[in-house]
Design an enzyme around this catalytic site. Sequence first.
Site, PDB file in Angstrom:
ATOM      1  N   GLN A 158     -11.694   6.313  -4.691  1.00 38.45           N
ATOM      2  CA  GLN A 158     -12.227   6.910  -3.464  1.00 38.45           C
ATOM      3  C   GLN A 158     -13.651   7.374  -3.765  1.00 38.45           C
ATOM      4  O   GLN A 158     -14.309   6.772  -4.611  1.00 38.45           O
ATOM      5  CB  GLN A 158     -11.317   8.058  -2.996  1.00 38.45           C
ATOM      6  CG  GLN A 158      -9.940   7.591  -2.504  1.00 38.45           C
ATOM      7  CD  GLN A 158      -9.998   6.855  -1.168  1.00 38.45           C
ATOM      8  OE1 GLN A 158     -11.028   6.844  -0.482  1.00 38.45           O
ATOM      9  NE2 GLN A 158      -8.894   6.189  -0.803  1.00 38.45           N
ATOM     10  N   ASP A 174      -2.867   8.214  -2.460  1.00 40.42           N
ATOM     11  CA  ASP A 174      -4.251   8.672  -2.622  1.00 40.42           C
ATOM     12  C   ASP A 174      -4.608   9.620  -1.487  1.00 40.42           C
ATOM     13  O   ASP A 174      -3.875   9.722  -0.507  1.00 40.42           O
ATOM     14  CB  ASP A 174      -5.221   7.476  -2.677  1.00 40.42           C
ATOM     15  CG  ASP A 174      -5.137   6.584  -1.444  1.00 40.42           C
ATOM     16  OD1 ASP A 174      -4.066   6.558  -0.790  1.00 40.42           O
ATOM     17  OD2 ASP A 174      -6.120   5.902  -1.128  1.00 40.42           O
ATOM     18  N   ASP A 195      -7.598  -7.398   2.152  1.00 39.46           N
ATOM     19  CA  ASP A 195      -6.584  -7.426   3.207  1.00 39.46           C
ATOM     20  C   ASP A 195      -7.209  -6.831   4.446  1.00 39.46           C
ATOM     21  O   ASP A 195      -8.174  -6.063   4.368  1.00 39.46           O
ATOM     22  CB  ASP A 195      -5.365  -6.583   2.844  1.00 39.46           C
ATOM     23  CG  ASP A 195      -5.607  -5.100   3.089  1.00 39.46           C
ATOM     24  OD1 ASP A 195      -6.327  -4.479   2.285  1.00 39.46           O
ATOM     25  OD2 ASP A 195      -5.137  -4.572   4.117  1.00 39.46           O
ATOM     26  N   GLY A 226     -11.156   3.625   1.310  1.00 40.06           N
ATOM     27  CA  GLY A 226     -11.997   4.542   2.076  1.00 40.06           C
ATOM     28  C   GLY A 226     -13.311   3.961   2.558  1.00 40.06           C
ATOM     29  O   GLY A 226     -14.216   4.705   2.929  1.00 40.06           O
ATOM     30  N   CYS A 254      -5.152 -25.726  10.348  1.00 37.86           N
ATOM     31  CA  CYS A 254      -3.919 -24.969  10.599  1.00 37.86           C
ATOM     32  C   CYS A 254      -3.080 -25.670  11.677  1.00 37.86           C
ATOM     33  O   CYS A 254      -3.564 -26.548  12.390  1.00 37.86           O
ATOM     34  CB  CYS A 254      -4.233 -23.531  11.010  1.00 37.86           C
ATOM     35  SG  CYS A 254      -4.712 -23.327  12.733  1.00 37.86           S
ATOM     36  N   HIS A 298      -3.836 -19.081  13.420  1.00 36.23           N
ATOM     37  CA  HIS A 298      -5.153 -19.655  13.142  1.00 36.23           C
ATOM     38  C   HIS A 298      -6.043 -18.655  12.411  1.00 36.23           C
ATOM     39  O   HIS A 298      -6.713 -19.003  11.437  1.00 36.23           O
ATOM     40  CB  HIS A 298      -5.820 -20.104  14.440  1.00 36.23           C
ATOM     41  CG  HIS A 298      -7.283 -20.374  14.268  1.00 36.23           C
ATOM     42  ND1 HIS A 298      -7.768 -21.526  13.684  1.00 36.23           N
ATOM     43  CD2 HIS A 298      -8.370 -19.611  14.559  1.00 36.23           C
ATOM     44  CE1 HIS A 298      -9.091 -21.471  13.639  1.00 36.23           C
ATOM     45  NE2 HIS A 298      -9.482 -20.318  14.166  1.00 36.23           N
ATOM     46  N   CYS A 339      -4.598 -25.575  15.234  1.00 36.36           N
ATOM     47  CA  CYS A 339      -5.711 -26.507  15.461  1.00 36.36           C
ATOM     48  C   CYS A 339      -5.257 -27.964  15.377  1.00 36.36           C
ATOM     49  O   CYS A 339      -5.835 -28.834  16.014  1.00 36.36           O
ATOM     50  CB  CYS A 339      -6.845 -26.231  14.475  1.00 36.36           C
ATOM     51  SG  CYS A 339      -7.710 -24.686  14.861  1.00 36.36           S
ATOM     52  N   CYS A 382     -10.794 -26.685  11.028  1.00 38.97           N
ATOM     53  CA  CYS A 382      -9.601 -25.964  10.577  1.00 38.97           C
ATOM     54  C   CYS A 382      -8.399 -26.905  10.587  1.00 38.97           C
ATOM     55  O   CYS A 382      -8.239 -27.719  11.489  1.00 38.97           O
ATOM     56  CB  CYS A 382      -9.351 -24.770  11.495  1.00 38.97           C
ATOM     57  SG  CYS A 382      -7.876 -23.832  11.077  1.00 38.97           S
ATOM     58  N   ASP A 403       0.873  -1.161   0.000  1.00 41.21           N
ATOM     59  CA  ASP A 403       0.000   0.000   0.000  1.00 41.21           C
ATOM     60  C   ASP A 403       0.917   1.220   0.000  1.00 41.21           C
ATOM     61  O   ASP A 403       2.047   1.176   0.500  1.00 41.21           O
ATOM     62  CB  ASP A 403      -0.903  -0.016   1.247  1.00 41.21           C
ATOM     63  CG  ASP A 403      -1.964   1.069   1.168  1.00 41.21           C
ATOM     64  OD1 ASP A 403      -2.074   1.742   0.114  1.00 41.21           O
ATOM     65  OD2 ASP A 403      -2.698   1.244   2.158  1.00 41.21           O
ATOM     66  N   SER A 404       0.423   2.292  -0.585  1.00 40.73           N
ATOM     67  CA  SER A 404       1.232   3.506  -0.687  1.00 40.73           C
ATOM     68  C   SER A 404       1.482   4.127   0.678  1.00 40.73           C
ATOM     69  O   SER A 404       2.462   4.845   0.873  1.00 40.73           O
ATOM     70  CB  SER A 404       0.503   4.531  -1.542  1.00 40.73           C
ATOM     71  OG  SER A 404      -0.744   4.871  -0.939  1.00 40.73           O
ATOM     72  N   GLY A 405       0.558   3.878   1.612  1.00 45.69           N
ATOM     73  CA  GLY A 405       0.614   4.588   2.873  1.00 45.69           C
ATOM     74  C   GLY A 405      -0.226   5.845   2.849  1.00 45.69           C
ATOM     75  O   GLY A 405      -0.155   6.650   3.774  1.00 45.69           O
ATOM     76  N   GLY A 406      -1.022   6.033   1.766  1.00 46.21           N
ATOM     77  CA  GLY A 406      -1.916   7.192   1.734  1.00 46.21           C
ATOM     78  C   GLY A 406      -2.750   7.245   3.007  1.00 46.21           C
ATOM     79  O   GLY A 406      -2.861   8.296   3.654  1.00 46.21           O
TER      80      GLY A 406
END
Lengths: 375, 375
Positions: free
Chosen positions: A187, A145, A264, A214, A304, A333, A307, A302, A91-94
């Site tokens: 946006q 952004d 994400d 956003g 994982c 998990h 688990c 699960c 991510d740009s970090g906007g």
Amino acid sequence: MRFEIIARSPDSAARAGIFHTPHGPIETPAFMPVGTQATVKGLLPADMAPIRPQCVLSNAYHLATRPGAPMVARRGGLHAFMRWDGPMLTDSGGYQVFSLSSLRQVDDRGVTIASHLNGRRRRFTPASVVKIEEQIGADIIMPLDVCIGPDASRSDTEQALERTYAWALRAAAAQRRSDQALFAIVQGGMAPDLRAQAARALAAEPFPGFAIGGLSVGEPREITDRLVALTAAELPSDRPRYLMGVGEPDQLLAYAAAGVDLFDCVLPTRLGRTGYAYVSGGKLNVSRAVLRAERGPLDPNCSCATCARYSRAYLHHLVRAGEPLAARLLSLHNVAYLVELLRSFRKALMAGASAEPRSPRRCLVPSPGGALRTG
Amino acid sequence: MRFEIIARSPDSAARAGIFHTPHGPIETPAFMPVGTQATVKGLLPADMAPIRPQCVLSNAYHLATRPGAPMVARRGGLHAFMRWDGPMLTDSGGYQVFSLSSLRQVDDRGVTIASHLNGRRRRFTPASVVKIEEQIGADIIMPLDVCIGPDASRSDTEQALERTYAWALRAAAAQRRSDQALFAIVQGGMAPDLRAQAARALAAEPFPGFAIGGLSVGEPREITDRLVALTAAELPSDRPRYLMGVGEPDQLLAYAAAGVDLFDCVLPTRLGRTGYAYVSGGKLNVSRAVLRAERGPLDPNCSCATCARYSRAYLHHLVRAGEPLAARLLSLHNVAYLVELLRSFRKALMAGASAEPRSPRRCLVPSPGGALRTG
């Protein structure tokens, strides 16, 4: 970088795709764990390998602030630095530029902020952020952004989306590396017409993918639902769509059905650090006394490593005792849970999809081994 | 449970041995990582497997307080609860009883304390602690002992060692399980004659091993050196000697040369959590700016997973960023460092030892695979 759609749902806007990157294919829909500071909190690449996340996120603003993008570049780039060999996205970090700094000045050409770490003023422009992301070296990069709060006025929202549009084009013009996919970010605040306007304007440009930013910033769920569906529908169907920062399990499924391909969220690791685990049907507070003697796993469905090996009683003990292993085992998990949720969605979609013409060379089932994610 | 001595140093009191336990052999001299609350802080058994620690510690007082010894028993015992299948040792918690609780009453028969967690009063006797340790199920167990500070008076020291002696015998009398080795603990404060007296009294009893407690509690290093050597020399040479809570690298080597076989200490994980790493020649403060760009590993001579994969620059970044992975990767390295230190010592000892008669069936080189430590 090519995006193939290999199946479509007959009942919804959902699709199964493959986004090909220099570090392997991303099978979509997919949940991407967040590794803001060049580490998914508490988890090593080796821990995540059996979970097979399709892509891992990091954050250009955070890495530019510490340890610095040139430093990451000198250590061979982000993949080598943190030893994750699968696809990555920065991510740009906007969002961080607007959320972490109380001192900032935005103008048409960029933003000047005081670092959240040391207060030092620094200028970020669409071109400088692309340069940072080229030094970091993720496979997918986001342009700077302009982020606004859920209560922004209409005129502020309009100004933000216009700047975001102009900055995306400027970022594209500044791009030098050809092995990174620069997405554009839609946006438009909470206004459906501005969302549609922002999406349409960007959709006319040749970006290899689009993000929806956003949202999930405090607005009612019905609004999120409506804006995601509306925005996704305005975006080109032949390019991937990435919904930023949304990670509740039911939202992942609903928005994948609306045609979103990538997700994400920091929730799975944040919940893990605070003693919560995703289970079929909700979130489990692992510190609750009722778990004290339970011999079974967090979630019997699960597979994982948590688990597979540890009882609820042991995890309850670790949470109560304040042991660092608690955060790690629960985070593992929770990440596995969300990754698997969309993997199952994709599998069901591919099993049920039949109306679409397909090229015979296209794979209908995700390969069991997947790409090798760790080196 | 049998202790074999398979080599002795021609130059010192050092010896290489094998202590056979129901969960496999402990090759001595060995450093044992500490898992006080049924977890070595931040490390899973799977992380430790490549390091091959010969034995892992836990603490009866802590586990009795939380989650409770009957609960550990119902989950199949400590090995099953925390999923460590190699040898384990529980300290009685004598030290914790005396250090964690401000409210305690000691008499000839035991100690009554207020829990450090909830203030509830609880009575511990030599017999009740053995019962707790039988429920927990470690391979080696320690009896309740009376711990004193480094400034204790001579009469307090005498009373403490007399009670410790009497309690060791009472613990042995209370023992029901035959698959656990109950060691005795030598106290005696800082007085050489009382140390010798305590060691001699216990050495006359048929304990399968002996611990040296109450050292490295703030006294000058020369005193520790002298008391360790003196006490070790008083103990039977055919049974293992365990020095409790001492873990500085140079001390491990010095005291192994004095004939100590087993060591434990919380230092490697505590240092890891505070950003320090053992390296050849000392401790490295990983947050120091000079590491910011270093591409090499923490220690080029170390083969742990941290050193095999991660640069000093990355570890420095993690420490500076306050990431949980920092504590984990440094703890792993520090535990590996101390385990390997004594493994190398043992190897050198076995290669150099030649004066001692050996039975031909005894193995002169530790098997490369070692015992399988995790299930």
